[in-house]
Design an enzyme around this catalytic site. Structure first.
Site, short mmCIF file in Angstrom:
data_model
loop_
_atom_site.label_atom_id
_atom_site.label_comp_id
_atom_site.label_asym_id
_atom_site.label_seq_id
_atom_site.Cartn_x
_atom_site.Cartn_y
_atom_site.Cartn_z
N CYS A 122 0.81 -1.22 0.00
CA CYS A 122 0.00 0.00 0.00
C CYS A 122 0.84 1.27 0.00
CB CYS A 122 -0.94 -0.01 1.20
SG CYS A 122 -1.97 -1.50 1.30
N HIS A 268 -3.45 6.71 2.48
CA HIS A 268 -3.85 5.42 1.92
C HIS A 268 -5.26 5.10 2.40
CE1 HIS A 268 -4.28 1.25 1.11
NE2 HIS A 268 -3.98 0.84 2.32
N ASN A 299 -10.31 -0.69 -0.17
CA ASN A 299 -8.84 -0.64 -0.09
C ASN A 299 -8.26 -1.22 -1.37
OD1 ASN A 299 -6.12 -1.13 0.41
ND2 ASN A 299 -6.43 -1.89 2.48
#
Length: 343
Positions: A122, A268, A299
């Protein structure tokens, strides 16, 4: 000893264009609830996620990247032939070699651009952005394409109550080019490998060569499960909330600005509770626009920051020239934070 020529790169670098691609299929929480014992209210309260996008067979890592990249190149006002480097961050391209970046560079019509993949979870977009900045300042490329792309639906265990609702698919891309003024600040990045077990792939690929299914995880119907991403939710949450706020502050300090100087915060898009906690810890003023793309995109790992950036600009919530703090963090545990001027 021979004397080498100095580099002839630009003084600085900046983001010139951004593009995103979200798969056409929108998946609400109700679909996730078909295989886990939970509720829509629980998923929303724990993560903020309402929907996510899942890719079709045709929406491959390469195909999504090409769509996002085409938009970024057009937004930057350059041609694909001017791209000298293509950096792709992904953990869901299942060919070990060749790098998917080479296919993307070719299909976009670049002139034999340097192309490679990176695996930084990420935080991958931040890693790629830092590498692109270095290439431009060093002089090995004038324009570099940085892509974050994932098909995490391929790596999701839909029977895992802790993670089944988290992940989505998509691609985000930016074009980084030369600048006479600093528009990408110093990067604060690193890793904490001693915590790498908190987010990981359930089974290494090589174990599927053994042929002994008794050693592999099975689903509720007795079928061998495909490798998936698993995590220790509470440990990851605590690390992200307490440690990443410190890293974000370090990035502000490195750029020589305070929270009051910010226009936009693009963390993020892992979990809205983490985002809220970071906003509170950093004491961000109310005028700072906070990206919350996680609500409808989920996500998307390396793709989450450029996708959130693209949406903020497209909706007018952020504008060209705004000062933004971006921070990515995830498996490894790796992280990267910097301050940028939005394209």
């Amino acid at each position: 000893m021979a004397k080498l020529k100095p580099s002839k790169g630009a003084p600085f670098a900046r983001i010139l264009g951004v593009g995103g691609y979200r798969p056409t299929r929108v998946v609400p929480n109700e679909v996730i609830l078909e295989k886990i014992d939970s509720s829509d209210e629980w998923i929303r309260s724990r993560s903020g996620i309402e929907t996510r996008h899942w890719a079709s067979d045709e929406e491959t890592v390469a195909a999504m990247s090409i769509e996002a990249s085409g938009k970024a190149i057009a937004d930057a006002g350059i041609s694909a032939e001017q791209i000298g480097g293509v950096i792709v961050s992904t953990v869901s391209h299942f060919k070990q070699t060749p790098a998917v970046a080479t296919e993307i560079a070719d299909k976009l019509g670049t002139n034999k651009a340097a192309a490679f993949d990176i695996s930084a979870g990420c935080a991958g977009f931040g890693y790629g952005l830092t590498l692109a900045k270095g290439m431009i300042v060093e002089g090995s490329a004038e324009y570099v394409l940085v892509i974050g792309v994932e098909r995490l639906s391929d790596l999701t265990d839909l029977e895992d109550r802790a993670t089944a609702f988290l992940f989505g698919d998509g691609a985000g891309a930016v074009v980084v080019g030369p600048s006479q003024e600093p528009h990408i600040g110093p990067t604060v990045w690193g890793s904490e490998g001693d915590k790498s077990e908190t987010i990981k792939q359930t089974v290494p690929w090589n174990e599927y060569r053994i042929g002994d299914v008794s050693q592999l995880p099975l689903d509720s119907e007795g079928n061998v499960k495909f490798p998936a991403i698993t995590q220790e939710g509470q440990a990851v949450f605590r690390w992200a909330v307490f440690e990443m706020a410190k890293v974000a502050q370090q990035a502000l300090d490195a750029a020589g600005i305070s929270p009051d100087d910010l226009d936009v915060f693009i963390p993020h898009q892992a979990n809205e509770r983490i985002i809220d906690s970071m906003v509170k810890t950093l004491k961000l003023p109310e005028h700072v626009t906070v990206a919350r793309d996680v609500r409808t995109t989920g996500n998307t790992s390396a793709a989450s920051i450029p996708l959130a950036m693209e949406r903020l600009l497209a909706t007018g919530e952020a504008k060209s020239g705004d000062t933004a703090l971006v921070i990515g963090f995830g498996a490894g545990l790796v992280y990267a934070a910097t301050v940028v001027t939005l394209p």
